[in-house]
Design a protein around this motif. Structure first.
Motif, PDB file in Angstrom:
ATOM      1  N   GLY A   6       0.777  -1.228   0.000  1.00  0.00           N
ATOM      2  CA  GLY A   6       0.000   0.000   0.000  1.00  0.00           C
ATOM      3  C   GLY A   6       0.804   1.270   0.000  1.00  0.00           C
ATOM      4  O   GLY A   6       0.247   2.361   0.090  1.00  0.00           O
TER       5      GLY A   6
ATOM      6  N   ASP B 117       3.684   3.675  -1.955  1.00  0.00           N
ATOM      7  CA  ASP B 117       4.357   3.961  -3.222  1.00  0.00           C
ATOM      8  C   ASP B 117       5.855   3.702  -3.086  1.00  0.00           C
ATOM      9  O   ASP B 117       6.474   4.084  -2.102  1.00  0.00           O
ATOM     10  CB  ASP B 117       4.100   5.425  -3.587  1.00  0.00           C
TER      11      ASP B 117
ATOM     12  N   THR C  63       1.198   8.929  -0.937  1.00  0.00           N
ATOM     13  CA  THR C  63       1.920   7.700  -1.283  1.00  0.00           C
ATOM     14  C   THR C  63       1.050   6.451  -1.138  1.00  0.00           C
ATOM     15  O   THR C  63       1.521   5.340  -1.380  1.00  0.00           O
ATOM     16  CB  THR C  63       3.165   7.521  -0.387  1.00  0.00           C
ATOM     17  N   TYR C  64      -0.203   6.602  -0.749  1.00  0.00           N
ATOM     18  CA  TYR C  64      -1.069   5.444  -0.494  1.00  0.00           C
ATOM     19  C   TYR C  64      -1.568   4.831  -1.794  1.00  0.00           C
ATOM     20  O   TYR C  64      -2.111   5.525  -2.654  1.00  0.00           O
ATOM     21  CB  TYR C  64      -2.259   5.876   0.375  1.00  0.00           C
ATOM     22  N   HIS C  65      -1.391   3.503  -1.936  1.00  0.00           N
ATOM     23  CA  HIS C  65      -1.883   2.762  -3.089  1.00  0.00           C
ATOM     24  C   HIS C  65      -2.623   1.521  -2.593  1.00  0.00           C
ATOM     25  O   HIS C  65      -2.062   0.692  -1.881  1.00  0.00           O
ATOM     26  CB  HIS C  65      -0.735   2.361  -4.015  1.00  0.00           C
ATOM     27  N   LYS C  66      -3.872   1.384  -2.996  1.00  0.00           N
ATOM     28  CA  LYS C  66      -4.726   0.319  -2.458  1.00  0.00           C
ATOM     29  C   LYS C  66      -4.521  -1.029  -3.145  1.00  0.00           C
ATOM     30  O   LYS C  66      -4.991  -2.043  -2.658  1.00  0.00           O
ATOM     31  CB  LYS C  66      -6.195   0.714  -2.588  1.00  0.00           C
ATOM     32  N   SER C  67      -3.840  -1.065  -4.278  1.00  0.00           N
ATOM     33  CA  SER C  67      -3.722  -2.319  -5.014  1.00  0.00           C
ATOM     34  C   SER C  67      -3.100  -3.412  -4.151  1.00  0.00           C
ATOM     35  O   SER C  67      -2.103  -3.190  -3.467  1.00  0.00           O
ATOM     36  CB  SER C  67      -2.874  -2.114  -6.266  1.00  0.00           C
TER      37      SER C  67
ATOM     38  N   SER D 137      -6.378  -3.507   3.926  1.00  0.00           N
ATOM     39  CA  SER D 137      -5.910  -2.152   4.219  1.00  0.00           C
ATOM     40  C   SER D 137      -6.878  -1.331   5.069  1.00  0.00           C
ATOM     41  O   SER D 137      -6.478  -0.386   5.724  1.00  0.00           O
ATOM     42  CB  SER D 137      -5.604  -1.395   2.924  1.00  0.00           C
TER      43      SER D 137
ATOM     44  N   VAL E 196       1.707   6.241   5.404  1.00  0.00           N
ATOM     45  CA  VAL E 196       0.664   6.942   4.643  1.00  0.00           C
ATOM     46  C   VAL E 196      -0.027   8.012   5.470  1.00  0.00           C
ATOM     47  O   VAL E 196      -0.598   8.956   4.912  1.00  0.00           O
ATOM     48  CB  VAL E 196      -0.379   5.960   4.053  1.00  0.00           C
TER      49      VAL E 196
ATOM     50  N   THR F 207      -4.015  -4.644  -1.436  1.00  0.00           N
ATOM     51  CA  THR F 207      -4.077  -4.449   0.019  1.00  0.00           C
ATOM     52  C   THR F 207      -5.510  -4.665   0.475  1.00  0.00           C
ATOM     53  O   THR F 207      -6.198  -3.741   0.856  1.00  0.00           O
ATOM     54  CB  THR F 207      -3.591  -3.038   0.418  1.00  0.00           C
TER      55      THR F 207
END
Length: 351
Positions: free
Chosen positions: A60, A62, A126-130, A135, A120, A132
């Motif tokens: 989660g 970057d 910088t948060y990326h949910k892919s 999350s 985050v 996760t």
């Protein structure tokens, strides 16, 4: 007979392939990721390399953000961490000691958010949910601001030295494209072509500046002289494709008595951090402006620097100190800066 042997061989080969795949994807053999404990030796982007050689990539987060790497290095080198896999991930086991695994990491013995979430919360962009799926419980960004674990580093990443023909001062970024703020008495229109912004070193333990990170000051978008707000809103000329970390401007005035901090360049001592208490709110009827009073130690060179609360939000822009008394320092209320930025229709942090 040959047919039987051929079939048997195919079955053995199939079982071998299945076993190999299960080993490689963590399906059921090797060392479980959940509960794996190690000590952080190195950091590269969003990856913690443990002393065992295992590489723990933070889910989660970057992987292309210098700020994240700086934060992780400053906070977690030599710390013990416990790893957990996402519940929906195919890889639940470590096949080899030097594997790279996608994990949530928790500092051992600390009753706090996992490291992913701390990152985050510090740097929401910088948060990326892919990949996760857990999350929501682990690293989803908070709606409300959280206290910055390393406020000095956070402020350093967003503040810079200003050099003009008439001296030095401090400025800070309020959006990723180089929009910045300082005092008018530090930078006015006549100085733009001959002034530079000098960025600080990335190393948390180095308070110097980059000789090769001087950026020209492109233009002043709005200014009010010392008879008014004593502020300049200006554009720093970044390199092609370059973006910068930036501050959020507080949405409301804080409470008297809170801890506040500033970072600047007193007498040329670059990236100096100091803290104190918000002492009072004052008004200057001659200039029709609102001031914030605090007892932070400041000197010449601090002018134009950010004054922040514990959440890293700018609550004032440092303007001056009263040298006739100790602990009498004043900044321009950031709410007045917000009003001007909104009138100009500019994009800024915390809008």
């Amino acid at each position: 007979m040959k047919k039987i042997l051929l079939i048997a061989g195919i079955i053995v080969l199939a079982l071998f392939i299945v076993k190999k795949c299960r080993t490689s994807d963590g399906g059921g053999s090797g060392t479980p990721i959940n509960g794996y404990t190690g000590t952080v030796k190195e950091v590269n982007g969003n990856v913690l390399t443990l002393t065992s050689g295992l590489k723990a990539r933070l889910l989660g987060v970057d992987d292309d953000c210098t700020e994240v790497e700086q934060f992780l290095r400053a906070e977690f080198i030599s710390k013990q961490v416990v790893l957990y896999a996402d519940s929906k991930s195919r890889k639940q086991f470590i096949s080899r000691p030097t594997d790279t695994v996608d994990v949530y990491a928790v500092e051992k013995g600390k009753q706090t958010f996992c490291i992913n979430r701390q990152v985050v919360n510090q740097y929401p962009a910088t948060y990326h949910k892919s990949q996760t799926f857990d999350s929501v419980d682990w690293i989803g960004p908070e709606i409300d601001p959280v206290e910055k674990r390393n406020l000095a580093l956070y402020m350093k990443q967003r503040t810079f030295l200003i050099i003009t023909p008439d001296g030095i001062g401090t400025g800070f970024f309020i959006n990723e494209n180089g929009l910045a703020v300082t005092n008018w008495h530090v930078l006015d229109n006549s100085q733009v072509g001959n002034s530079v912004a000098v960025l600080y070193q990335d190393d948390p333990d180095n308070s110097g500046v980059y000789a090769d990170k001087q950026r020209n000051i492109k233009s002043i978008l709005w200014a009010s002289d010392q008879n008014g707000l004593d502020l300049s809103v200006f554009a720093v000329d970044l390199l092609n494709g370059e973006t910068v970390p930036y501050f959020d401007i507080a949405r409301r005035r804080p409470s008297q008595g809170i801890k506040v901090s500033t970072l600047g360049n007193p007498h040329g001592n670059t990236a100096s951090f100091s803290s104190g208490v918000l002492s009072a709110f004052r008004s200057d009827p001659e200039r029709d402006i609102d001031l914030v009073q605090y007892d932070i130690a400041t000197n010449g060179g601090n002018s134009g620097g950010p004054v922040c609360d514990a959440f890293g939000q700018v609550i004032a822009i440092h303007e001056m100190g009263d040298k006739s008394g100790q602990g009498l320092n004043f900044g321009i209320d950031a709410q007045q800066l917000r009003q001007q930025l909104d009138k100009l229709g500019l994009k800024y942090g915390g809008k």
